[in-house]
Design a protein around this motif. Structure first.
Motif, PDB file in Angstrom:
ATOM      1  N   GLU A  43     -14.586  -9.195   3.994  1.00  0.00           N
ATOM      2  CA  GLU A  43     -14.650  -8.852   5.414  1.00  0.00           C
ATOM      3  C   GLU A  43     -15.660  -7.716   5.586  1.00  0.00           C
ATOM      4  OE1 GLU A  43     -10.843  -7.690   6.953  1.00  0.00           O
ATOM      5  OE2 GLU A  43     -11.560  -7.635   9.002  1.00  0.00           O
ATOM      6  N   PHE A  45       4.224   1.114   1.997  1.00  0.00           N
ATOM      7  CA  PHE A  45       4.140   0.070   3.024  1.00  0.00           C
ATOM      8  C   PHE A  45       3.962  -1.297   2.375  1.00  0.00           C
ATOM      9  CE2 PHE A  45       1.747  -2.719   5.825  1.00  0.00           C
ATOM     10  CZ  PHE A  45       2.537  -2.670   6.968  1.00  0.00           C
ATOM     11  N   THR A  47      -5.142  -8.774   2.721  1.00  0.00           N
ATOM     12  CA  THR A  47      -4.376  -8.338   1.546  1.00  0.00           C
ATOM     13  C   THR A  47      -4.179  -9.506   0.580  1.00  0.00           C
ATOM     14  OG1 THR A  47      -3.252  -6.708   2.930  1.00  0.00           O
ATOM     15  CG2 THR A  47      -2.210  -7.250   0.833  1.00  0.00           C
ATOM     16  N   TYR A  89       0.878  -1.161   0.000  1.00  0.00           N
ATOM     17  CA  TYR A  89       0.000   0.000   0.000  1.00  0.00           C
ATOM     18  C   TYR A  89       0.920   1.217   0.000  1.00  0.00           C
ATOM     19  CZ  TYR A  89      -3.518  -3.403   1.565  1.00  0.00           C
ATOM     20  OH  TYR A  89      -4.354  -4.482   1.672  1.00  0.00           O
TER      21      TYR A  89
HETATM   22  P1  ATP Z   1      -7.107  -8.085   9.999  1.00  0.00           P
HETATM   23  O1  ATP Z   1      -7.403  -9.310  10.740  1.00  0.00           O
HETATM   24  O2  ATP Z   1      -6.925  -6.880  10.856  1.00  0.00           O
HETATM   25  O3  ATP Z   1      -7.996  -7.842   8.814  1.00  0.00           O
HETATM   26  P2  ATP Z   1      -5.108  -8.991   8.131  1.00  0.00           P
HETATM   27  O4  ATP Z   1      -4.240 -10.145   8.449  1.00  0.00           O
HETATM   28  O5  ATP Z   1      -6.244  -9.228   7.212  1.00  0.00           O
HETATM   29  O6  ATP Z   1      -5.622  -8.325   9.448  1.00  0.00           O
HETATM   30  P3  ATP Z   1      -4.387  -6.914   6.328  1.00  0.00           P
HETATM   31  O7  ATP Z   1      -5.697  -6.219   6.452  1.00  0.00           O
HETATM   32  O8  ATP Z   1      -4.074  -7.638   5.074  1.00  0.00           O
HETATM   33  O9  ATP Z   1      -4.167  -7.881   7.553  1.00  0.00           O
HETATM   34  O10 ATP Z   1      -3.252  -5.823   6.611  1.00  0.00           O
HETATM   35  C1  ATP Z   1      -1.866  -6.095   6.457  1.00  0.00           C
HETATM   36  C2  ATP Z   1      -1.086  -4.839   6.718  1.00  0.00           C
HETATM   37  O11 ATP Z   1      -1.384  -3.869   5.706  1.00  0.00           O
HETATM   38  C3  ATP Z   1      -1.431  -4.176   8.052  1.00  0.00           C
HETATM   39  O12 ATP Z   1      -0.237  -3.661   8.614  1.00  0.00           O
HETATM   40  C4  ATP Z   1      -2.363  -3.044   7.656  1.00  0.00           C
HETATM   41  O13 ATP Z   1      -2.238  -1.951   8.546  1.00  0.00           O
HETATM   42  C5  ATP Z   1      -1.857  -2.670   6.282  1.00  0.00           C
HETATM   43  N1  ATP Z   1      -2.950  -2.165   5.422  1.00  0.00           N
HETATM   44  C6  ATP Z   1      -4.091  -2.828   5.122  1.00  0.00           C
HETATM   45  N2  ATP Z   1      -4.863  -2.095   4.306  1.00  0.00           N
HETATM   46  C7  ATP Z   1      -4.193  -0.945   4.073  1.00  0.00           C
HETATM   47  C8  ATP Z   1      -4.460   0.246   3.303  1.00  0.00           C
HETATM   48  N3  ATP Z   1      -5.581   0.363   2.587  1.00  0.00           N
HETATM   49  N4  ATP Z   1      -3.526   1.222   3.332  1.00  0.00           N
HETATM   50  C9  ATP Z   1      -2.385   1.094   4.042  1.00  0.00           C
HETATM   51  N5  ATP Z   1      -2.064   0.016   4.786  1.00  0.00           N
HETATM   52  C10 ATP Z   1      -2.957  -0.981   4.806  1.00  0.00           C
END
Ligand code: ATP
Length: 234
Positions: A85, A16, A44, A13
């Motif tokens: 989600e 990041f 992601t 992203y």
């Molecule tokens: P959750 O259980 O909270 O949904 P997850 O395992 O699905 O967690 P992701 O949502 O894929 O994790 O997030 C992975 C990383 O990417 C995290 O550090 C999150 O803060 C970051 N992230 C997710 N979406 C975005 C975005 N739109 N912009 C910037 N960073 C993001």
């Protein structure tokens, strides 16, 4: 045979980086669980596979074809449906209309039709004319799963379907999974509820900080293995 494979999948992203070379494989007819703590990268990964995030073409193979750069509607047309989600139902549409969005009103060959989804979740038939937002959280989740099934996918991606729901409701929803499996569909479930994930999955991938830290057949993984991969500690 692999229905879907990711090979060295990365995703960012902006500056990041959220995924660092993720390799997973989903076999035909398999149910896979992706577990991991908040922020591990599970959503992601789902967004990458479903075409919401663009990737290098060959980083995602579906039926041995590179699909990493295809947009979401093309991915859906090839047979990969996502239950996102937070459900993301259309508040201005009723239950039946929300289900019909799943196949854009077209008939798509396969076991899933409005009637078979109503047989899977009978409460939705009773509520078919109610606004989707008038339903309980669990019933809304059933609509989201039904909408995903309406395209008769070969692969159903389910992101955190038990989040915020009472255990008894979670049990009802997961009670539908054996029937979904019976149709031959492959299923990927993203879950923070590890016990639930282990109950339904043939194999499990655990993610931490954008990487797969453990994978294996559910029956072969010990609680200690999973705990270590999930939290990074013994
Ligand atoms: P959750 O259980 O909270 O949904 P997850 O395992 O699905 O967690 P992701 O949502 O894929 O994790 O997030 C992975 C990383 O990417 C995290 O550090 C999150 O803060 C970051 N992230 C997710 N979406 C975005 C975005 N739109 N912009 C910037 N960073 C993001």
């Amino acid at each position: 045979m692999a229905l879907l494979e990711t090979r060295g999948l990365t995703a960012s992203y902006g500056d990041f980086q959220a995924l660092f070379g993720v390799d997973i494989m989903v076999g035909s007819g398999e149910t896979i669980a992706i577990i991991g703590a908040n922020g591990a990268g599970k959503t992601t990964l789902m967004r990458s596979i479903s075409g919401v995030l663009a990737n290098a073409p060959a980083s995602i193979l579906y039926r041995d074809e590179p699909i990493g750069a295809l947009p979401a509607p093309d991915i859906l047309a090839r047979g990969i449906a996502m239950v996102p989600e937070g459900r993301k139902l259309f508040p201005s549409l009723n239950v039946e209309e929300n289900l019909l969005v799943g196949n854009y009103g077209r008939k798509i060959d396969g076991p899933w039709t409005l009637e078979s989804i109503f047989a899977l979740f009978p409460i939705l038939k009773e509520r078919r004319n109610n606004p989707a937002t008038a339903l309980s959280g669990g019933q809304q989740q059933m609509v989201a799963i039904g909408r995903g099934l309406m395209s008769n996918p070969a692969l159903l991606l389910c992101d955190e379907i038990s989040l915020g729901l009472a255990p008894v409701v979670v049990r009802d929803i997961y009670g539908a999974f054996p029937l979904i499996r019976e149709t031959g569909a492959s299923i990927v479930i993203v879950e923070q509820d590890i016990a639930q994930a282990l109950k339904v999955a043939d194999r499990v991938y655990c993610m931490m900080e954008g990487r797969v830290t453990l994978s294996g057949r559910t029956a072969d993984l010990s609680r200690a293995d999973i705990h270590k991969a999930y939290f990074g500690t013994d």
